[in-house]
Structure formats: C-alpha cells, structure tokens
Scaffold this motif. Structure first.
Motif, PDB file in Angstrom:
ATOM      1  N   TYR A  22      28.827  45.862  40.409  1.00  0.00           N
ATOM      2  CA  TYR A  22      29.383  44.691  41.074  1.00  0.00           C
ATOM      3  C   TYR A  22      28.520  44.278  42.267  1.00  0.00           C
ATOM      4  N   ALA A  33      28.081  41.407  33.860  1.00  0.00           N
ATOM      5  CA  ALA A  33      29.498  41.314  33.547  1.00  0.00           C
ATOM      6  C   ALA A  33      30.235  42.504  34.151  1.00  0.00           C
ATOM      7  N   LYS A  34      31.344  42.224  34.803  1.00  0.00           N
ATOM      8  CA  LYS A  34      32.125  43.282  35.447  1.00  0.00           C
ATOM      9  C   LYS A  34      32.874  44.066  34.380  1.00  0.00           C
ATOM     10  N   ARG A  35      32.807  45.362  34.481  1.00  0.00           N
ATOM     11  CA  ARG A  35      33.500  46.253  33.551  1.00  0.00           C
ATOM     12  C   ARG A  35      34.525  47.071  34.318  1.00  0.00           C
ATOM     13  N   SER A  36      35.653  47.317  33.686  1.00  0.00           N
ATOM     14  CA  SER A  36      36.728  48.070  34.334  1.00  0.00           C
ATOM     15  C   SER A  36      36.389  49.559  34.371  1.00  0.00           C
ATOM     16  N   LYS A 147      32.696  36.614  30.552  1.00  0.00           N
ATOM     17  CA  LYS A 147      33.594  35.818  31.393  1.00  0.00           C
ATOM     18  C   LYS A 147      33.504  36.161  32.874  1.00  0.00           C
ATOM     19  N   SER A 148      33.201  37.413  33.200  1.00  0.00           N
ATOM     20  CA  SER A 148      33.134  37.799  34.615  1.00  0.00           C
ATOM     21  C   SER A 148      31.770  37.507  35.233  1.00  0.00           C
ATOM     22  N   CYS A 149      30.851  36.971  34.446  1.00  0.00           N
ATOM     23  CA  CYS A 149      29.514  36.630  34.942  1.00  0.00           C
ATOM     24  C   CYS A 149      29.569  35.304  35.689  1.00  0.00           C
ATOM     25  N   TYR A 152      28.930  32.175  33.463  1.00  0.00           N
ATOM     26  CA  TYR A 152      29.746  31.963  32.267  1.00  0.00           C
ATOM     27  C   TYR A 152      29.954  30.473  31.963  1.00  0.00           C
TER      28      TYR A 152
END
Length: 187
Positions: A22, A33-36, A147-149, A152
């Motif tokens: 992040y 892209a953010k990953r959980s 989508k978190s980029c 996007y």
C-alpha cells in the motif's frame, strides 16, 4: 538471505507485506492493487508465494494466482522492503516465483502487469514479451482485482484494452521455437 516458497511460518510477515504494498503504491502514485490480509495469508499458507527474509526480517515477496482454469498464471505483488531495495533482491524473488509458476503450472502462460521499468527488465530477462491486453486472461475476477488501483478508471474507459501498466507475457511453447529474422539472410 533466504528466498523460500512460502508456508505458514511466513504468516508473521503478512501485515508488513500488505502495508508496504500500500505504502509503495501511494509513494509512487501508481497502481499496485490492494490485497487483503486474508488474501495474502491464503497465498502464503498454500505455498503460492515466495518470501525473502534475512535474520528473521522480511525482505521481499511475490505471489502467484491462476486464471482461466489454469491457462494463465499471474506473478503479482512483487514488493521489496525499502531497506533492501537496489540490491538485486527483486530479480532473485522473480526468478524463484517464475520457477514456482513453471513447476506448478508447466503449460500455463505467465503474465504480469507493471508500470515499473525494473520489473519490465526482469520479466524480459525471464522471456516475457510485451503484449496487448487481449492476449491476457479475460477472466473478470482478474480485472476486478484492479479496482483498488488508482488507474482503474482509465482501464475501464479503455474497455480493458489498455491502461498505464505494460502487459507482459511468457508463453511456454515459445521457448522451444527458434526465432529467426526473415531479413537476416539479406545481410
């Protein structure tokens, strides 16, 4: 330095890895892209990632994901701790995750999206070639991961045909084909 296929012993680093992914995206203003935590933990636990450590400290990370029923494998989330950057670690991690991808999915096409010149060089050295987006998986779940980029909206305005990332693809059958330039005989 140890560069290993991940296992549950590496779960202790997942928060640091996620935070650095992040932070790095924020600093560069580019898309990672953010990953959980759950997603990254699953990759690590299943042995679908590579983790580099030194003296118990997290150094670097990259994971694999399959798409289109195993026809494609993405090498994603390459990140190196700021303390260890510019030392060749990223190349070693990419080498290891590429080998893991080839071992687990020998017939799959391997791809990645990147805005980084260093990653493009590493991928090129591994045999990846730049391609247009239509050469990649068309699996909606893959593209939903973007989508978190921050880019996007650009991707969607271009109907997933291109974006700011460079798409690079390794095709296994190409390593056995001999490339020849049709103009070489003229010289």
């Amino acid at each position: 330095m140890e560069i290993e296929i991940s296992s549950s012993i590496h779960l202790m680093y997942v928060s640091e890895i996620q935070q650095e992914m992040y932070d790095s995206a924020q600093r560069r203003g580019t898309g990672i892209a953010k990953r959980s935590i759950e997603y990254l933990s699953k990759k690590i636990s299943e042995g679908n990632a590579v983790v580099a450590t030194e003296n118990g400290e997290w150094v670097g990370f990259c994971y694999i994901e399959t798409w289109s029923h195993g026809q494609f494998v993405a090498n994603s989330g390459l990140i190196v701790s700021p303390k260890f950057r510019h030392s060749g670690i990223a190349t070693l991690i990419k080498d290891k995750v590429f080998a893991l991808s080839r071992e687990k999915f020998p017939n799959a096409k391997i791809f990645g999206l990147t805005t980084g010149l260093a990653v493009m060089k590493i991928n090129s050295d591994l045999g990846y070639k730049p391609v247009i987006y239509s050469e990649l998986t068309q699996d909606d779940d893959f593209w939903n991961g973007c989508k978190s980029c921050v880019n996007y909206e650009i991707l969607m305005k271009k109907e997933r045909k291109n974006c700011l990332c460079t798409a690079m693809l390794f095709v296994p059958e190409n390593i056995t084909k001999k490339w020849s330039c049709p103009y070489a005989a003229r010289n």
